[in-house]
Write an enzyme that holds these catalytic residues in place. Structure first.
Site, PDB file in Angstrom:
ATOM      1  CG  ASN A 106       4.942   3.269  10.269  1.00 25.27           C
ATOM      2  OD1 ASN A 106       5.796   4.242   9.474  1.00 25.27           O
ATOM      3  ND2 ASN A 106       5.632   2.601  11.232  1.00 25.27           N
ATOM      4  CE1 TYR A 128       6.867   0.328   0.558  1.00 28.51           C
ATOM      5  CE2 TYR A 128       7.792   1.072  -1.204  1.00 28.51           C
ATOM      6  CZ  TYR A 128       8.314   1.622   0.036  1.00 28.51           C
ATOM      7  OH  TYR A 128       7.579   2.260   1.572  1.00 28.51           O
ATOM      8  N   GLY A 129       5.988   0.631  -6.007  1.00 28.49           N
ATOM      9  CA  GLY A 129       5.153   1.593  -6.143  1.00 28.49           C
ATOM     10  C   GLY A 129       4.074   0.832  -5.960  1.00 28.49           C
ATOM     11  CB  ALA A 130       2.433  -1.941  -7.432  1.00 34.34           C
ATOM     12  CB  ALA A 131       2.068  -1.938  -2.071  1.00 32.25           C
ATOM     13  CE  LYS A 132       4.632   2.355   1.451  1.00 34.54           C
ATOM     14  NZ  LYS A 132       4.102   2.407   2.849  1.00 34.54           N
ATOM     15  CG  ASP A 184       0.347 -10.634  10.464  1.00 32.46           C
ATOM     16  OD1 ASP A 184       0.355  -9.488  10.090  1.00 32.46           O
ATOM     17  OD2 ASP A 184       0.968 -11.664  10.077  1.00 32.46           O
ATOM     18  CB  ILE A 185      -2.154  -5.000  10.795  1.00 28.20           C
ATOM     19  CG1 ILE A 185      -0.501  -4.815   9.511  1.00 28.20           C
ATOM     20  CG2 ILE A 185      -1.846  -4.048  11.318  1.00 28.20           C
ATOM     21  CD1 ILE A 185      -0.299  -3.875   8.967  1.00 28.20           C
TER      22      ILE A 185
END
Ligand SMILES: NC(=O)c1ccc[n+]([C@@H]2O[C@H](COP(=O)([O-])OP(=O)(O)OC[C@H]3O[C@@H](n4cnc5c(N)ncnc54)[C@H](OP(=O)(O)O)[C@@H]3O)[C@@H](O)[C@H]2O)c1
Length: 275
Positions: A86, A151-155, A61-62
Site C-alpha cells: 500500500n 504516477y500513472g506509469a508506476a501504477k 524504508d521499502i
C-alpha cells in the site's frame, strides 16, 4: 480464520483505515512505514483492546534492501499469510517540471519496491494453504491523465505486475489481487491536486470505503477492482480503444496549465552573514 498481515504504508490515510478494519476483526498486523514515531504511535493506538502481540510496528524504508530484509524477518517470525503493498509516494505536475530524482523515487517506491518485496515474501506466503498479495493501484494506472505521467506509469506497471503474477501463481496457494481506488481523501493529495480535482469534477472516496473494498478482496472478493463510477466505466472504455478518449481531457489540461501558472509563494531570502 484470522489473517497475519504485513501492511506497508500503514500510517497513511488508506493504510490506517485498512489497519483499523483488520485489527477490529481480530487479524494480526505488522504496520510498516518509515517514520518510527508515527508507526510506533499508531501501533500503540490500534493495539489498545486488541489481543496481546497482534499489532507490531516496523519502521523501515521499502526502497532499501535492508528495509525489505527486516520485513521478511518479521513476516517469517509471525508466519504472515498476507502482504498488502500500500505504501507509495505521490507525483503530480507537467512532465517537464519533474526532475530526475523525483521520477526515480516515484518509480522506485511505487513500482520497484512492491515487486521486490513481493518476491522476497513469496516463500513465506507459500507456507500457507491460502495466502494473498494485495496491491494498491489507482484508476490512473489504467486511465492516463494529464499531470500524472509518472504516477500513472508506476501504477500501470503495478497493475501489469499484479495481473501477470496472478496468472503465474494461479495453480498455487497465493492469490494476487489489485485494488485501484479513485481519488481518496488523504494527505497523499496536496492543495494542487485538490484544485485539479475540483476543476475537473473528480469525485473522491473516504479511506474507509477503500479499506472496506480491500478487506472484501482479502475475504475472496474479485481479484481486480476499480472503485467508483464513472471511473470504472472510463477504465473499461479506455481498455477497449484508448484513443477514443484522447479528446476528453481538455478540462484536465486546462487545470494543469492553471496549476503551473499559480505563483509559487516567495521564499524568505537567506541572510548572508557579514562578520
Ligand atoms: N489518496 C488517493 O487519492 C489515492 C488514490 C488512488 C490510489 N491511492 C493509493 O493508495 C495507497 C495509499 O495512499 P494514501 O492516500 O493512504 O497515501 P498517504 O496517506 O500519503 O500514505 C502513504 C504511506 O506510505 C508510507 N511510505 C511512503 N514511502 C515509503 C517507503 N519508502 N517505505 C515505507 N513506507 C513508505 C508513508 O509513511 P512514511 O512517509 O512514514 O514512510 C505512509 O504511511 C497508495 O498506494 C496510493 O498510490 C491513493
Amino acid at each position: 480464520m484470522s489473517l497475519s498481515v504485513v501492511l506497508t504504508g500503514a500510517t497513511g490515510g488508506i493504510g490506517r483505515a485498512i489497519a483499523q478494519a483488520l485489527i477490529a476483526r481480530g487479524d494480526r498486523v505488522v504496520l510498516v512505514s518509515r517514520s518510527a514515531d508515527e508507526v510506533g504511535l499508531l501501533a500503540r493506538q490500534l493495539g489498545r483492546g486488541a489481543a496481546a502481540g497482534s499489532v507490531e510496528a516496523l519502521a523501515v524504508d521499502i526502497t532499501r534492501a535492508e528495509g525489505r530484509a527486516a520485513i521478511l524477518r518479521v513476516a517469517a517470525e509471525r508466519r504472515c499469510d498476507t502482504l498488502i503493498n500500500n505504501a507509495a509516494i505521490p507525483s503530480f505536475g507537467a512532465l517537464e517540471t519533474l526532475d530526475d530524482a523525483h521520477i526515480e523515487a516515484v518509480i522506485s517506491t511505487d513500482l520497484v519496491a512492491p515487486m521486490l518485496l513481493t518476491r522476497a515474501l513469496l516463500p513465506v506466503l507459500r507456507l500457507h494453504p491460502r495466502a494473498t498479495v494485495l496491491n494498491l493501484g489507482s484508476t490512473l494506472g489504467r486511465l492516463g491523465l494529464p499531470g500524472f505521467t509518472v504516477y500513472g506509469a508506476a501504477k500501470s506497471g503495478l497493475r501489469g505486475f499484479s495481473e501477470a503474477l496472478r496468472r503465474e501463481l494461479s495453480d498455487g496457494p497465493i492469490r494476487v489481487c489489485h485494488l485501484a481506488p479513485r481519488a481518496t481523501r488523504t494527505a497523499f493529495n496536496d492543495a494542487r491536486v485538490d484544485a485539479y480535482n475540483r476543476a475537473t469534477g473528480t469525485r473522491s472516496d473516504s479511506p474507509e470505503r477503500v479499506a472496506a473494498a480491500a478487506v472484501a478482496m482479502l475475504d475472496g472478493g474479485p481479484a481486480e477492482r476499480f472503485l467508483g463510477f464513472p471511473e470504472a466505466l472510463a477504465v473499461r472504455l479506455n481498455g477497449l480503444v484508448p484513443t477514443w478518449l484522447d479528446a476528453a481531457f481538455g478540462a484536465h489540461r486546462a487545470a494543469l496549465r492553471a496549476e503551473r501558472a499559480t505563483p509559487i509563494p516567495s521564499q524568505p531570502i537567506p541572510l548572508e552573514s557579514h562578520e
